[in-house]
Enzyme design. Structure first.
Site, PDB file in Angstrom:
ATOM      1  N   ASP A   2       0.454   5.724   0.425  1.00 18.80           N
ATOM      2  CA  ASP A   2      -0.433   6.747   0.986  1.00 18.80           C
ATOM      3  C   ASP A   2      -0.132   8.091   0.330  1.00 18.80           C
ATOM      4  O   ASP A   2       1.039   8.459   0.166  1.00 18.80           O
ATOM      5  CB  ASP A   2      -0.227   6.862   2.498  1.00 18.80           C
ATOM      6  CG  ASP A   2      -0.453   5.537   3.206  1.00 18.80           C
ATOM      7  OD1 ASP A   2      -1.559   5.328   3.697  1.00 18.80           O
ATOM      8  OD2 ASP A   2       0.493   4.723   3.255  1.00 18.80           O
TER       9      ASP A   2
ATOM     10  N   ASP B 133      -4.044   4.558  -0.615  1.00 19.07           N
ATOM     11  CA  ASP B 133      -4.878   5.153   0.425  1.00 19.07           C
ATOM     12  C   ASP B 133      -4.814   6.670   0.326  1.00 19.07           C
ATOM     13  O   ASP B 133      -3.722   7.253   0.252  1.00 19.07           O
ATOM     14  CB  ASP B 133      -4.410   4.704   1.808  1.00 19.07           C
ATOM     15  CG  ASP B 133      -4.811   3.264   2.107  1.00 19.07           C
ATOM     16  OD1 ASP B 133      -5.722   2.751   1.412  1.00 19.07           O
ATOM     17  OD2 ASP B 133      -4.222   2.655   3.014  1.00 19.07           O
TER      18      ASP B 133
ATOM     19  N   ASP C 212       0.831  -1.194   0.000  1.00 20.92           N
ATOM     20  CA  ASP C 212       0.000   0.000   0.000  1.00 20.92           C
ATOM     21  C   ASP C 212       0.870   1.249   0.000  1.00 20.92           C
ATOM     22  O   ASP C 212       1.981   1.249   0.548  1.00 20.92           O
ATOM     23  CB  ASP C 212      -0.955   0.012   1.203  1.00 20.92           C
ATOM     24  CG  ASP C 212      -0.189   0.141   2.507  1.00 20.92           C
ATOM     25  OD1 ASP C 212       0.278  -0.895   2.994  1.00 20.92           O
ATOM     26  OD2 ASP C 212      -0.053   1.273   3.024  1.00 20.92           O
TER      27      ASP C 212
END
Length: 424
Positions: A73, A125, A71
């Site tokens: 961000d 995200d 992931d």
């Protein structure tokens, strides 16, 4: 002592995200940024979003997980003069609408962000903040409302803790790789980053630095099982919601990791067994395996040499039930040194004025030493009694050297050959 520092550096290159992958992520992230900007321009709602990367990609501690789905961000910042009149849910909805359709899977509206999923690859995200000039940003949290949060300050805090050699960032990657390989739930990358930064013990070798850092982390958590965020939101204990089961599991796994590290670093552990000890916590297919690494060290590479004093060493050869013999006398008498003997190397004569340091090197030579992964050859500190205890374990033309160090200069040295033979 097995030296796995080079293997850890190789391991780091295997788990760290490659530069080409990072560039693809930046291209993908920038496409999303453009899409969000266009959405707000078309909507004409008075917001002009700015962006700031955050998390492990920006901190350069990101790893490629085993499932290949990592992931990243990217913070969305809405610069305003006062708190927005729109609700947190409305802003989440706008971001969801802005990115919907960019991938096959619909975005996921989470408590602290909107997540865009690239199936089988990674997910992005997107936390949302509002910021007033000169003030701390506020995060749009769906259940808690607007809460103070400044990930930019955390990045600054972490980078100030980091060393120029990058060891802290490598240690964080190793901890993340351990968590990734573990079957149970271990702390998040954020928690590991804080624990590592607060407990790091720097060393020339990554294996030793990791071991000592793990010891510090365990000691800290034993005193108080907490991990406070060092930046806004202040005094947030990231381990507060840990159940007793999760807490016990984490401490148990931490203890197991430390035990393996101690075995890997034990002086009697072969290079092969040291690799296996680390692989228990990183995976056999992931942590590099090298059955033999030439670990010989040379005194000339560590100290200036100015031999101006005398030094003589000998070895007392003993076995239970037999009278001890001097190794030098045995060699002069052509008596064989067989396997299974206890060897005590000691200083016979030394005219170096005190104070000084004594160091030893044990070097094993031959096919059997290589097969056993016991070549050795590291320069080690004296235990304090000017002696070195060993055993005649296997056949080969071994040797032991002793060095006297004074004022950071090697001023005396002595060597004794240790020709261990098979019994007739």
């Amino acid at each position: 002592m097995a030296n796995c520092h080079k293997l850890f550096l190789k391991f780091n290159t295997l788990i760290a995200l490659k530069s080409k992958q990072k560039e693809r992520l930046r291209v993908s992230r920038n496409a999303i940024r453009d899409r969000i900007r266009r959405y707000f321009q078309n909507k004409q709602n008075g917001f002009f979003p700015k962006f700031h990367g955050q998390g492990s990609l920006i901190m350069n501690t990101i790893i490629e997980p085993l499932d290949r789905e990592f992931d990243i961000d990217d913070g969305i910042y809405l610069k305003v003069e006062a708190k927005p009149i729109q609700s947190v849910s409305r802003l989440h909805q706008w971001i969801w609408e802005a990115i919907n359709g960019h991938t096959k899977q619909n975005p996921i509206d989470k408590q602290t962000c909107v997540r865009l999923v690239y199936a089988g690859q990674y997910h992005l995200d997107l936390p949302i903040y509002y910021i007033i000039e000169g003030q701390t940003p506020y995060l749009a949290h769906k259940s808690k409302g607007w809460i103070k949060s400044d990930p930019r300050e955390f990045i600054k805090w972490f980078n100030e803790k980091a060393d120029n050699d990058g060891q802290l960032k490598r240690i964080v990657r190793y901890l993340k790789a351990w968590s990734d390989y573990s079957k149970g739930d271990l702390p998040s990358g954020l928690i590991f980053s804080i624990l590592a930064a607060n407990n790091i013990v720097f060393d020339e070798r990554d294996d030793i630095a990791l071991y000592k850092t793990l010891l510090n982390i365990k000691s800290s958590l034993k005193r108080s099982f907490v991990c406070y965020r060092p930046t806004i939101p202040a005094d947030e204990n990231l381990l507060e919601d840990y159940s007793k089961t999760n807490k016990d599991y984490f401490l148990e796994q931490l203890g197991s990791f430390i035990q393996s590290a101690e075995k890997a670093l034990d002086e009697k552990t072969s290079q092969k067994d040291a690799c296996k000890a680390w692989q228990r916590h990183f995976g056999e297919d992931r942590f590099p395996f090298e059955s033999y690494v030439n670990t010989e060290e040379f005194i000339e590479n560590r100290f200036s040499i100015d031999i101006r004093y005398e030094l003589k060493i000998d070895c007392l050869v003993s076995q239970q039930g037999f009278r001890p013999h001097s190794l030098i006398e045995m060699i002069l008498s052509r008596l064989p040194l067989l396997r299974g003997k206890n060897l005590k190397f000691y200083i016979v004569d030394c005219n170096v004025p005190k104070p000084f340091q004594v160091k030893w090197k044990v070097r094993n030579v031959g096919e059997e030493a290589t097969r056993r992964d016991q070549i050795r050859g590291q320069i080690l500190n004296d235990s304090g009694n000017h002696q070195k205890n060993e055993s005649s374990l296997f056949h080969g033309a071994h040797f032991v050297e002793c060095y006297i160090i004074k004022d950071n200069i090697c001023v005396a040295r002595s060597r004794i050959d240790v020709p261990i033979k098979f019994p007739e």
